[in-house]
Design an enzyme around this catalytic site. Structure first.
Site, PDB file in Angstrom:
ATOM      1  N   SER A  83       0.808  -1.214   0.000  1.00 37.66           N
ATOM      2  CA  SER A  83       0.000   0.000   0.000  1.00 37.66           C
ATOM      3  C   SER A  83       0.843   1.266   0.000  1.00 37.66           C
ATOM      4  O   SER A  83       0.470   2.270  -0.620  1.00 37.66           O
ATOM      5  CB  SER A  83      -0.940   0.004   1.210  1.00 37.66           C
ATOM      6  OG  SER A  83      -1.869  -1.050   1.121  1.00 37.66           O
TER       7      SER A  83
ATOM      8  N   HIS B  75       1.117   4.373   4.365  1.00 42.78           N
ATOM      9  CA  HIS B  75       0.420   5.113   3.315  1.00 42.78           C
ATOM     10  C   HIS B  75       0.959   6.537   3.217  1.00 42.78           C
ATOM     11  O   HIS B  75       1.252   7.027   2.127  1.00 42.78           O
ATOM     12  CB  HIS B  75      -1.077   5.164   3.606  1.00 42.78           C
ATOM     13  CG  HIS B  75      -1.742   3.833   3.611  1.00 42.78           C
ATOM     14  ND1 HIS B  75      -3.053   3.663   3.993  1.00 42.78           N
ATOM     15  CD2 HIS B  75      -1.284   2.596   3.290  1.00 42.78           C
ATOM     16  CE1 HIS B  75      -3.379   2.377   3.887  1.00 42.78           C
ATOM     17  NE2 HIS B  75      -2.318   1.713   3.472  1.00 42.78           N
TER      18      HIS B  75
END
Length: 329
Positions: free
Chosen positions: A182, A234
Site C-alpha cells: 500500500s 500510506h
C-alpha cells in the site's frame, strides 16, 4: 489501499488538432513515446508468486491442530489452506509466518539490525483479500502511468515509495507487524498529484482532474485510520511519491520537442518552465533531507511518537468498537 485510477484531463495537442479517444488520459505529441507497460504486470506477478510461496511455507494443517472452533479455512487446499478466520480474517498465513519471511517489525529492524525488512515487507500480504485489493489498484494506477512515463521512472517511484512507507511506519509503530504494497501504491497516487501540478498548464479539465484525485486520496487516507491498516506506510509512501513526481514526471514545455529539429543557430527556450525547475530542486532537497533524518532517527531507536504526541491518531482512532493495538496490514 489506494482507490481506482481516475480519468485525467486532456493535454492540449501540440502537433495537430486531433484528439484521442475518451478513454485516453492524455493528449501527447506525435513524436512522444507511448510506452508498453510490462513492469507493472511483472510487479503483480511477483506479488502473487510471493504470496503462493508464503502460503506453501505457512502450511496451516501442519502447525494448527485444534478440535475446537477455528480450523484451517479451505482445508481442501492442503498446505495452502488459510489460517482460522479468528486469527486472520483476510484469508492468509499466520503472523508468525509473516514475521519469519520478512514482515516489518521495529524490534527486528533496530535491535537485530534487520534493515532488509524495510524492503521485504512491501512484497508480503496478510491475505488473499489484501493481495487482490492492492493488485487491482496497482493495475488501474500503475499501467496507465507506465504507459505515459516509462518503466524506469514508475519503477523508481514504486520502489522508493514502498521503502519510504516502511521507514515512516517503523518510526511510529512498535507493537505490531506491517506488510503490504500500500505504501508503494500511495506513492503512485502522490506522483499522480505532483504530475498534475507540475504539468498544470497542459491540462484542459484542471479542476475536475484535481478535485477527483484529491477526493480519492482523501478517502483512502481516511480508511487508514481504521484498525488493521498501517496508515503511516500510506503517508510515507504518498509523501515520497509526491516529491518524486516533481523530480521524475515533468513534461517539456509546449512544442519543445518540435524545436529540437530547428537549425542550430535558432535560439530555443529551455525544455522546462522556471516553476518546474524550482519544484524539481525543492523536492530533491526535501526528499534527501527527509530520508536522511528519518533513517537516522530509526536506527538510533527513536520513537516518532515522542516528538509528535498526536500522530498515532493518523493511523488509528480508537472507539468503543475497536482497539488500535492490532497487527497492521
Amino acid at each position: 489501499m489506494p482507490g481506482d485510477d481516475i480519468e485525467r484531463g486532456g493535454v492540449k495537442s501540440r502537433t495537430n488538432n486531433s484528439y484521442p479517444s475518451p478513454s485516453s488520459p492524455y493528449l501527447i505529441e506525435d513524436n512522444e513515446t507511448q510506452w508498453t507497460s510490462w513492469l507493472v504486470p511483472m510487479f503483480v506477478v511477483a506479488n502473487v508468486a510471493v504470496f503462493i510461496v508464503v502460503m506453501y511455507i505457512n502450511d496451516c494443517p501442519k502447525h494448527f491442530h485444534s478440535r475446537f472452533e477455528g480450523k484451517c479455512v479451505a482445508r481442501f487446499l492442503g498446505r495452502f489452506s488459510f489460517e482460522p478466520l479468528r486469527d486472520n480474517p483476510l484469508f492468509g498465513p499466520s503472523s508468525a509466518t509473516l514475521k519469519k519471511l520478512g514482515a516489518l517489525e521495529w524490534e527486528n529492524v533496530v535491535h537485530k539490525h534487520q534493515g532488509w525488512r524495510l524492503v521485504t515487507c512491501v512484497w508480503l500480504h496478510a491475505g488473499i483479500i489484501h493481495l487482490l485489493a492492492n493488485m487491482l489498484c496497482l493495475v488501474f494506477i500503475g499501467i496507465r502511468l507506465e504507459q505515459q512515463f516509462g518503466f524506469v521512472r514508475i519503477g523508481i517511484i514504486y520502489l522508493f515509495s514502498g521503502f519510504a512507507g516502511s521507514v515512516l511506519s517503523s518510526l511510529f509503530i512498535r507493537n505490531s507487524i506491517s506488510v503490504g504494497a500500500s505504501g508503494a501504491l500511495f506513492g503512485l497516487l502522490g506522483a499522480m498529484l505532483s504530475e498534475l501540478i507540475t504539468n498544470w498548464a497542459i491540462y484542459t479539465n484542471k479542476a475536475a482532474a484535481l478535485s477527483t484525485l484529491l477526493f480519492i486520496i482523501a478517502i483512502n487516507l481516511a480508511i487508514g485510520i481504521l484498525p488493521h491498516v498501517d496508515n503511516f506506510a500510506h503517508i510515507g509512501g504518498f509523501l515520497a511519491g509526491f516529491l518524486l513526481g516533481f523530480i521524475l514526471l515533468p513534461r517539456p514545455r509546449y512544442g519543445w520537442l518540435e524545436r529540437q529539429n530547428l537549425p542550430a543557430n535558432v535560439r530555443v527556450k529551455s525544455k522546462y518552465k522556471a516553476y518546474q525547475y524550482a519544484l524539481w530542486l525543492v523536492s530533491l532537497v526535501l526528499l534527501i533531507a527527509g530520508f536522511t533524518v528519518a533513517l537516522v532517527m530509526l536506527f538510533r531507536g527513536e520513537n516518532g511518537n515522542d516528538r509528535c504526541s498526536w500522530c498515532h491518531y493518523m493511523s488509528c482512532v480508537p472507539t468503543s468498537r475497536w482497539d488500535c493495538d492490532e497487527n497492521q496490514l
